[in-house]
Design an enzyme around this catalytic site. Structure first.
Site, PDB file in Angstrom:
ATOM      1  N   HIS A  79     -11.970   5.207   8.821  1.00 43.26           N
ATOM      2  CA  HIS A  79     -13.130   4.654   9.618  1.00 43.26           C
ATOM      3  C   HIS A  79     -14.262   4.920   9.127  1.00 43.26           C
ATOM      4  CE1 HIS A  79     -15.559   3.606  12.916  1.00 43.26           C
ATOM      5  NE2 HIS A  79     -15.645   4.988  13.545  1.00 43.26           N
ATOM      6  N   HIS A 207     -17.965  12.285  12.166  1.00 44.76           N
ATOM      7  CA  HIS A 207     -17.232  11.533  11.681  1.00 44.76           C
ATOM      8  C   HIS A 207     -17.330  11.729   9.834  1.00 44.76           C
ATOM      9  CE1 HIS A 207     -18.117   9.199  15.185  1.00 44.76           C
ATOM     10  NE2 HIS A 207     -17.251   8.347  14.801  1.00 44.76           N
TER      11      HIS A 207
END
Length: 258
Positions: A79, A207
């Site tokens: 991602h 992230h």
């Protein structure tokens, strides 16, 4: 009895409670908004194919449109740019979809400050009280933010300076990625990073660091208030989307009751 038979017996008898940590998925489910000119995800939608009518007299079914990262969802390493050489959501090893959980409760602090950030010292203080983080488990950050999930604006909590939602500091995100034994971070907010994380260095550190380290994210969880600090087992079931960066997921918790 076998181990699995013991498990089923415990569930049937109420000695193990099955809790749903998943937000209902509908057109009202809050979604992430990015500033222009970035691309946007779409809200979840049902598109009726037939409903016991001339399009199909005996059956009801729908097509759906949704983003991979809509509602309660699973973030795979690929991602994020730092994990671009990592696995997609279909490549997550199956044993990692069943893992113990540590629940760190910062509800009162997040209520007082929507920009609250979890620090390493907060996790160390939790460990001093409850023991070490589980090896191969999840750190679940309980902030009480799931109470806002019925309202897009309240959930994103944005003003002219951007969204204001609790999360994890840069230093803590790096520590969770590089030193903590967990496989990932689960949160009640729209993403694993704090609302103000666009301005951090690096931006979106959860992230960047966790996915870059081959770890995972779970977002928009609910009912963490019903979990004990330790002892729960999380079952996270994303769709095995080949090449997918993530997937909406059904997330359950198994909790042993006296």
């Amino acid at each position: 009895m076998t181990v699995l038979a013991d498990l089923l017996d415990a569930v049937a008898g109420g000695r193990i409670e099955v809790l749903d940590l998943t937000a209902p998925l509908s057109e009202q489910t809050p979604i992430l908004r990015l500033p222009e000119p970035f691309g946007q995800t779409v809200p979840f939608q049902l598109h009726e194919i037939s409903r016991y009518d001339d399009r199909g007299p005996g059956w009801y079914w729908n097509n759906i449109t949704t983003g991979e990262h809509t509602g309660t969802h699973f973030d795979a390493p690929v991602h994020w740019v730092t994990g671009q050489d990592g696995g997609d959501v279909a490549q997550v090893p199956l044993p990692r979809l069943i893992a113990p959980a540590a629940v760190v409760d910062v509800t009162e602090r997040a209520a007082a400050d929507p920009d609250f950030l979890l620090e390493i010292d907060d996790v160390k203080a939790w460990e001093a009280e409850h023991g070490p983080l589980p090896d191969g488990g999840w750190l679940l950050l309980r902030t009480g933010w799931d109470a806002r999930s019925h309202d897009q604006e309240a959930f994103l909590n944005a003003n002219e300076t951007g969204p204001h939602t609790p999360g994890v500091s840069v230093e803590c995100a790096r520590w969770l990625a590089d030193e903590a034994p967990v496989i990932g971070l689960g949160v009640e907010t729209v993403g694993t990073d704090a609302g103000a994380a666009h301005s951090f260095d690096p931006a979106f550190p959860c992230h960047s660091f966790l996915l870059g380290a081959g770890k995972y994210g779970l977002t928009q969880l609910q009912n963490l208030a019903q979990l004990p600090p330790t002892g729960a087992v999380v079952v996270a079931a994303p769709l095995p989307i080949v090449g997918g960066s993530g997937s909406p997921a059904r997330v359950l918790a198994l909790v042993e009751r006296a």
